[in-house]
Design a protein around this motif. Structure first.
Motif, PDB file in Angstrom:
ATOM      1  N   LEU A 173      69.532  43.157 143.759  1.00 13.46           N
ATOM      2  CA  LEU A 173      68.349  42.474 143.876  1.00 13.46           C
ATOM      3  C   LEU A 173      67.846  42.291 142.475  1.00 13.46           C
ATOM      4  O   LEU A 173      68.208  43.065 141.427  1.00 13.46           O
TER       5      LEU A 173
ATOM      6  N   ALA B 276      61.727  39.717 147.855  1.00 11.61           N
ATOM      7  CA  ALA B 276      62.790  38.789 147.020  1.00 11.61           C
ATOM      8  C   ALA B 276      63.422  37.785 148.319  1.00 11.61           C
ATOM      9  O   ALA B 276      63.268  36.603 147.962  1.00 11.61           O
TER      10      ALA B 276
ATOM     11  N   VAL C  48      62.692  35.559 137.721  1.00 16.78           N
ATOM     12  CA  VAL C  48      62.869  35.176 139.099  1.00 16.78           C
ATOM     13  C   VAL C  48      63.096  33.733 139.212  1.00 16.78           C
ATOM     14  O   VAL C  48      62.451  32.840 138.504  1.00 16.78           O
TER      15      VAL C  48
END
Length: 264
Positions: A177, A77, A192
């Motif tokens: 996350l 990430a 994402v």
């Protein structure tokens, strides 16, 4: 040489999307062992490879009930955030200055490359880089000189870049996350945020093999019939505004301008 994936037709004072043939990689992933797909996705995408790889990993994990450890997920990430900062920062330093009649800021671009490719992120140095580029006045001059309907697009992109160090700091401090979702057995969906917007991967896995794979990428959405690119281009008046618009949209593929039947 391959022709640009996107061609903008510009005649008189009117601009429109004349051709949009974005490359599709999903067919190469079908029938592949699911465990191999995230790495294959990274290799297939030269731009935003980290974001593509993370979205793929999360979608595959959701489809196969795999648990991704916090440490590995945090590392990936952070790499996505650094990649997004780099993508926008390089456009700002190297490509966008020409829009306002200035030379590229090569030193700032080199410093950004070093910062965003470091194995261990230096959040303080990243924040200092953001402050330095803002102090140069380039972002403000760019927004001030942009056509009115395009200024908010540049503002949003620059603001997102500026928030990257804060998001990385949050990840290092234990912030939640991204995770994939499983809407049905064997199906995984993951989203994402990359430099150009929201990237979504959807996969169906049966007996360890990929049966279907769909990538919903920001550039494809923007240049779709109901995307915002056609509208932004339609509001342009003159060749210069068309070029401003294409830099604001910043597609992740090559583009060309057809002016009065001639390729510019």
């Amino acid at each position: 040489m391959k022709p640009p994936a996107i061609r903008i037709a510009f005649h008189g004072d009117t601009a429109r999307v004349g051709r949009c043939a974005l490359p599709r990689t999903e067919g190469l992933l079908r029938a592949m062992p699911a465990a191999r797909v995230p790495q294959a996705v990274r290799r297939l995408h030269g731009i935003c490879a980290q974001a593509q790889g993370l979205a793929s990993m999360l979608a595959i994990a959701a489809a196969t009930d795999e648990v991704v450890g916090r440490e590995d997920l945090a590392r990936q990430a952070i790499a996505v955030e650094a990649e997004a900062m780099r993508e926008t920062g390089l456009r700002l330093c190297l490509d966008w200055p020409a829009l306002v009649g200035e030379a590229p800021q090569a030193e700032a671009a080199r410093a950004l490359m070093v910062l965003t490719q470091a194995e261990v992120p230096d959040v303080a140095a990243m924040s200092a880089w953001i402050a330095g580029i803002a102090a140069s006045g380039l972002p403000a001059r760019l927004v001030a000189q942009a056509p009115a309907h395009l200024a908010p697009v540049f503002e949003a992109r620059i603001a997102g870049m500026g928030e990257a160090p804060l998001r990385i700091a949050g990840i290092l401090s234990g912030a939640p996350l991204p995770r994939g979702e499983t809407p049905a057995a064997g199906i995984g969906v993951a989203a994402v945020t990359c430099a150009r917007g929201r990237l979504v991967h959807r996969v169906r896995v049966e007996q360890g093999l990929v049966i279907d794979y769909i990538i919903d990428a920001p550039t494809a959405r923007r240049f779709a019939a109901d995307g915002d690119a056609p509208g932004l281009l339609a509001r342009c008046r003159g060749r210069d505004e068309v070029i401003w618009a294409m830099h604001a949209i910043d597609p992740c593929v090559a583009w060309g301008l057809d002016e009065m039947g001639e390729v510019a």
